[in-house]
Design a protein around this motif. Structure first.
Motif, PDB file in Angstrom:
ATOM      1  N   THR A   1       0.867  -1.182   0.000  1.00  0.00           N
ATOM      2  CA  THR A   1       0.000   0.000   0.000  1.00  0.00           C
ATOM      3  C   THR A   1       0.905   1.234   0.000  1.00  0.00           C
ATOM      4  O   THR A   1       2.128   1.122  -0.026  1.00  0.00           O
ATOM      5  N   GLY A   2       0.314   2.391   0.046  1.00  0.00           N
ATOM      6  CA  GLY A   2       1.119   3.601   0.115  1.00  0.00           C
ATOM      7  C   GLY A   2       0.377   4.818  -0.389  1.00  0.00           C
ATOM      8  O   GLY A   2      -0.773   4.728  -0.849  1.00  0.00           O
ATOM      9  N   VAL A   3       1.032   5.960  -0.289  1.00  0.00           N
ATOM     10  CA  VAL A   3       0.457   7.213  -0.759  1.00  0.00           C
ATOM     11  C   VAL A   3       1.448   7.875  -1.714  1.00  0.00           C
ATOM     12  O   VAL A   3       2.663   7.731  -1.576  1.00  0.00           O
ATOM     13  N   PHE A   4       0.918   8.597  -2.687  1.00  0.00           N
ATOM     14  CA  PHE A   4       1.741   9.275  -3.686  1.00  0.00           C
ATOM     15  C   PHE A   4       2.103  10.653  -3.161  1.00  0.00           C
ATOM     16  O   PHE A   4       1.235  11.450  -2.832  1.00  0.00           O
ATOM     17  N   GLU A   5       3.393  10.922  -3.056  1.00  0.00           N
ATOM     18  CA  GLU A   5       3.871  12.189  -2.503  1.00  0.00           C
ATOM     19  C   GLU A   5       4.567  12.997  -3.600  1.00  0.00           C
ATOM     20  O   GLU A   5       5.534  12.523  -4.208  1.00  0.00           O
TER      21      GLU A   5
END
Length: 273
Positions: free
Chosen positions: A209-213
């Motif tokens: 999973t993760g978030v786009f920075e």
């Protein structure tokens, strides 16, 4: 139809994906289309190729009269097989990849099977374009992209691309595209996390999973363009040389002596260390 360009269509979402059907429809208005695509989803494969196991390669009759083949390998395998087995070394006039379900902007270009297929086309000296839409849905609506895809494709066929260069084209979701912006790749990345879970035998497994920075505040990037309703077009090269670093590395002393740790004499005079 003799004078029409020959166009290779590939993707990474699989031969039955909605996106490739939309791309086939546009390319059929422009030239003679041949499709070689994976037999199932191959997203995130990057530039992987199949080694150590056989590849299956079969003709299918999915959208007659389009000539179509499905491949058990990666998107890059599809391009390689197309050039060697379908076109038999007589390369197509154009290679287009997509339309991908999901963006391939910024750092995503590194991981993308869609873009790696286009890169492989460019390596083969075929003018190549990767197309992606900001919509992961299986039934995503690609209709608003079609006129822009046609415009971009016709420009590439008419004017060509610089050697070693291909195009990475991304579309925002929705039918209100403001136009096209020529951009650079934004300085952004995924901040990953691995969600740990347990199977019925209490063994751990993980979901990425993760978030786009986005660290890039420039208004000339693909991320900015997409966030503001524009389609982004980024020229991409497969020469990964960091040319700006060559001069720096030439100042290093690779031929000089390297300090060695001092050896210590033991009681019997033997060198230790």
């Amino acid at each position: 139809m003799k004078n029409k360009p020959s166009i290779l269509v590939v993707n990474d979402d699989g031969i039955t994906a909605t996106g490739i059907k939309a791309l086939i429809e546009v390319m059929s208005e422009i030239g003679n289309v041949t499709v070689v695509a994976p037999d199932g989803p191959q997203s995130g494969m990057g530039h992987a190729i199949t080694i150590g196991k056989p590849l299956r390669f079969d003709k299918v009759n999915l959208y007659p009269p389009i000539e179509m083949y499905k491949c058990s390998g990666t998107p890059v395998d599809c391009v390689k097989l197309a050039v060697n087995k379908v076109f038999k070394g007589k390369k197509p006039d154009l290679c287009v990849s997509g339309i991908n379900h999901g963006l391939n902007n910024s750092i995503n270009v590194i991981y993308s099977g869609t873009m790696s297929a286009a890169v492989e086309g460019a390596i083969e000296k075929i003018p190549s374009i990767g197309f992606s839409l900001d919509d992961f849905a299986q039934d995503a609506d690609f209709s608003h992209c079609k006129k822009y895809i046609k415009q971009i494709t016709e420009q590439v066929l008419a004017k060509g691309l610089p050697e070693g260069t291909l195009l990475n084209v991304n579309f925002p979701k929705g039918d209100q595209i403001k136009g096209i912006k020529i951009c650079r790749q934004a300085n952004a990345k995924w901040a990953e996390d691995f969600d740990e879970r347990q199977d019925p035998y209490s063994r751990p497994y993980y979901w990425l999973t993760g978030v786009f920075e986005n660290y890039d505040k420039g208004e000339d990037t693909d991320v900015w363009a997409l966030d503001h309703g524009y389609a982004s077009v980024v020229p991409v090269q497969f020469d990964l040389t960091a040319h700006h670093a060559i001069q720096i590395l030439n100042t290093w002393d690779f031929n000089g002596s390297i300090d060695q740790p001092k050896k210590t004499a033991g009681a019997d005079g033997a060198n230790l260390g």
